[in-house]
Design an enzyme around this catalytic site. Structure first.
Site, PDB file in Angstrom:
ATOM      1  N   HIS A   1      29.231  -4.189 -65.257  1.00  0.00           N
ATOM      2  CA  HIS A   1      29.043  -3.613 -66.586  1.00  0.00           C
ATOM      3  C   HIS A   1      28.028  -2.478 -66.626  1.00  0.00           C
ATOM      4  O   HIS A   1      28.098  -1.641 -67.516  1.00  0.00           O
ATOM      5  CB  HIS A   1      28.674  -4.702 -67.595  1.00  0.00           C
TER       6      HIS A   1
ATOM      7  N   HIS B   1      29.545   0.411 -68.383  1.00  0.00           N
ATOM      8  CA  HIS B   1      29.032   0.953 -69.654  1.00  0.00           C
ATOM      9  C   HIS B   1      28.788   2.451 -69.544  1.00  0.00           C
ATOM     10  O   HIS B   1      29.026   3.196 -70.497  1.00  0.00           O
ATOM     11  CB  HIS B   1      27.733   0.245 -70.058  1.00  0.00           C
TER      12      HIS B   1
ATOM     13  N   ARG C   1      22.769 -16.543 -95.010  1.00  0.00           N
ATOM     14  CA  ARG C   1      21.889 -16.902 -93.872  1.00  0.00           C
ATOM     15  C   ARG C   1      22.583 -17.750 -92.813  1.00  0.00           C
ATOM     16  O   ARG C   1      21.937 -18.446 -92.034  1.00  0.00           O
ATOM     17  CB  ARG C   1      20.621 -17.596 -94.352  1.00  0.00           C
TER      18      ARG C   1
ATOM     19  N   LYS D   1      27.796 -14.631 -78.697  1.00  0.00           N
ATOM     20  CA  LYS D   1      27.321 -13.260 -78.947  1.00  0.00           C
ATOM     21  C   LYS D   1      28.228 -12.637 -80.000  1.00  0.00           C
ATOM     22  O   LYS D   1      29.452 -12.608 -79.826  1.00  0.00           O
ATOM     23  CB  LYS D   1      27.376 -12.423 -77.668  1.00  0.00           C
TER      24      LYS D   1
ATOM     25  N   GLU E   1      38.170  -8.974 -66.269  1.00  0.00           N
ATOM     26  CA  GLU E   1      37.096  -9.953 -66.527  1.00  0.00           C
ATOM     27  C   GLU E   1      37.402 -11.269 -65.802  1.00  0.00           C
ATOM     28  O   GLU E   1      36.491 -11.982 -65.372  1.00  0.00           O
ATOM     29  CB  GLU E   1      36.926 -10.196 -68.031  1.00  0.00           C
TER      30      GLU E   1
ATOM     31  N   ARG F   1      22.570 -15.835 -67.395  1.00  0.00           N
ATOM     32  CA  ARG F   1      23.706 -15.288 -68.154  1.00  0.00           C
ATOM     33  C   ARG F   1      23.980 -13.831 -67.806  1.00  0.00           C
ATOM     34  O   ARG F   1      25.105 -13.346 -67.980  1.00  0.00           O
ATOM     35  CB  ARG F   1      23.469 -15.469 -69.662  1.00  0.00           C
TER      36      ARG F   1
ATOM     37  N   GLU G   1      20.465 -15.400 -72.640  1.00  0.00           N
ATOM     38  CA  GLU G   1      20.405 -14.411 -71.555  1.00  0.00           C
ATOM     39  C   GLU G   1      18.974 -14.094 -71.131  1.00  0.00           C
ATOM     40  O   GLU G   1      18.538 -12.941 -71.097  1.00  0.00           O
ATOM     41  CB  GLU G   1      21.150 -13.126 -71.941  1.00  0.00           C
TER      42      GLU G   1
ATOM     43  N   LYS H   1      32.246 -19.819 -67.899  1.00  0.00           N
ATOM     44  CA  LYS H   1      31.413 -19.231 -68.955  1.00  0.00           C
ATOM     45  C   LYS H   1      30.634 -20.324 -69.681  1.00  0.00           C
ATOM     46  O   LYS H   1      29.444 -20.154 -70.003  1.00  0.00           O
ATOM     47  CB  LYS H   1      32.251 -18.398 -69.937  1.00  0.00           C
TER      48      LYS H   1
ATOM     49  N   ASN I   1      27.442  -9.891 -66.597  1.00  0.00           N
ATOM     50  CA  ASN I   1      27.499  -8.426 -66.731  1.00  0.00           C
ATOM     51  C   ASN I   1      27.850  -7.730 -65.425  1.00  0.00           C
ATOM     52  O   ASN I   1      27.664  -6.518 -65.298  1.00  0.00           O
ATOM     53  CB  ASN I   1      26.160  -7.891 -67.268  1.00  0.00           C
TER      54      ASN I   1
ATOM     55  N   HIS J   1      37.887  -1.406 -72.107  1.00  0.00           N
ATOM     56  CA  HIS J   1      36.644  -1.963 -71.560  1.00  0.00           C
ATOM     57  C   HIS J   1      36.876  -2.550 -70.159  1.00  0.00           C
ATOM     58  O   HIS J   1      36.125  -2.267 -69.215  1.00  0.00           O
ATOM     59  CB  HIS J   1      36.125  -3.032 -72.524  1.00  0.00           C
TER      60      HIS J   1
END
Ligand code: NAD
Ligand code: GLY
Length: 370
Positions: A257, A261, A123, A145, A187, A250, A246, A236, A254, A274
């Site tokens: 992106h 994506h 956990r 993340k 990035e 936040r 987010e 960041k 992206n 990426h």
């Protein structure tokens, strides 16, 4: 004396430091308060282990821990539940317990999976990030993340789980393939575009010399890379501290992106790195902003010039517009029923735009493919 600097991610009781320097010299002292007397799993991959496994294990022993090395195969295709399950079984076999610590040593793939298993083992146990790619240093190691991919899509399973500390030794970039460095640099340019016009201008000045240094036969990593990484981490850290889960701000991370994506999804993950997809996505996003009257054409040109100076591609692949529009619907699922774009107003300033007119999207796409 150390030239290392520290950036703090301010999250109350879960706050942590990002140590940014050019060696592993401070690793034992940095880890000692976190690991003394505890069992540790160092999770890495078959590429990074022979390069940096030994100094990190030595640092952990010097810090008073008992490290177990868990080596996963290299590649995005292994960022799966199956790999996570194998690693979790290995952690149990090594008798790790609720007081144990995970150390993620590698790029974003290792960091995401190690953070995920740390987040769910018994956990949730503590973990530390030691990123070794530029992308992981400026982005994935910071902010909590974590996750794995499903056949249905990237990062569809995961947990928010903040590390206890991030230790960046940017001299490890010396062994990183140049293509991976420049993918991470996309990035870096993103941070300039979303939040810091001074950083953007600095990148304009520094990029030509950096390109020469990094693509040389025996690359050396100039000190300026360390301070650029620190600057990105500070941005960041600020964004994550303001909006950890987010719910709003936040999302600016992206930028590029939504288009990016779609490119990755439609060309098959792995065709483009990426960052290469994000570079194309930032160009398309700037064209869309221009189409909507949010920013001048000069911004599109300035961003394009910097991306190209870094050897990054900007042209959108020749994909069917209808397919691209359909791919945007995939992002829609993650943004409350709207297709959300992060669009530039000025260098260093972006805004979120939901469901822009289809005609503008198609026009931007045509321009991005030209
Ligand atoms: P990666 O982890 O696949 O690393 C790229 C390659 O470089 C790999 O082959 C790796 O083994 C190798 N490598 C790593 N460090 C090296 C070094 N110092 N020397 C030589 N080789 C080295 O790719 P990445 O770009 O670091 O990360 C991409 C992943 O990060 C994706 O899965 C993406 O979803 C994830 N990501 C996560 C977040 C987040 O916030 N969690 C943010 C951005 C991206
Ligand atoms: N890389 C996007 C984020 O951390 O939110």
């Amino acid at each position: 004396m150390s030239d290392a600097t520290k950036v703090s991610v301010a999250l109350g009781a879960r706050s942590y430091a990002i140590h940014c320097g050019a060696s592993f010299a401070a690793l034992p002292a940095t880890l000692a308060p976190l690991v003394r007397g505890r069992r540790c799993a160092v999770i890495t991959n078959t590429t990074v282990q022979p390069l940096y496994g030994a100094p990190v294990q030595a640092a952990l022993i010097a810090a008073g821990a008992t490290p177990h090395l868990l080596v996963m195969p290299d590649g995005e295709q292994h960022k799966t539940m199956a790999t996570a399950e194998r690693v979790l079984e290995q952690m149990a076999a090594a008798a790790l317990d609720r007081g144990s610590l995970v150390v993620a040593l590698g790029g974003g793939v290792v960091g995401d999976i190690a953070g995920f298993v740390a987040g769910v083992f018994m956990r949730g146990i503590e973990f530390v990030q030691i990123p070794t790619t530029l992308l992981a240093m400026v982005d994935s190691s910071v902010g909590g993340k974590t996750g794995v991919n499903l056949a249905a899509g990237k990062n569809l399973v995961g947990v928010f789980h903040q590390p206890r500390c991030v230790y960046i030794n940017w001299s490890t970039l010396q062994t990183l393939p140049a293509r991976e460095f420049w993918a991470g640099y996309a990035e870096v340019i993103k941070y300039g575009m979303i939040a810091d016009a001074d950083l953007f201008a600095r990148l304009e000045r520094e990029t030509p010399a950096l390109l020469r240094a990094i693509t040389a036969a025996a690359p050396t990593i100039p000190n300026v890379v360390g301070s650029i990484i620190e600057c990105c981490c500070a941005i960041k850290a600020r964004v994550v501290a303001a909006d950890e889960r987010e719910n709003g701000l936040r999302a600016i991370l992206n930028y590029g992106h939504t288009f990016g994506h779609a490119i990755e999804q439609l060309t098959g993950y792995g065709t483009y790195a990426h960052g290469e997809a994000v570079a194309r996505g930032m160009h398309a996003a700037a064209l869309l902003a221009c189409e909507l009257g949010l920013c001048p054409q000069a911004l599109v040109q300035r961003q394009r010039a910097l991306l190209e100076a870094a050897g990054l591609p900007v042209r959108f692949p020749a994909l069917e517009p209808d397919q691209v529009m359909a791919a945007f619907q995939h992002d829609k699922k993650t943004s409350a029923g709207s297709v959300r774009f992060v669009l530039p107003r000025a260098i260093g300033q972006v805004e979120l735009v939901n469901d822009p007119p289809v005609a503008a999207l198609r026009a931007a796409l045509r321009a991005a493919q030209a």
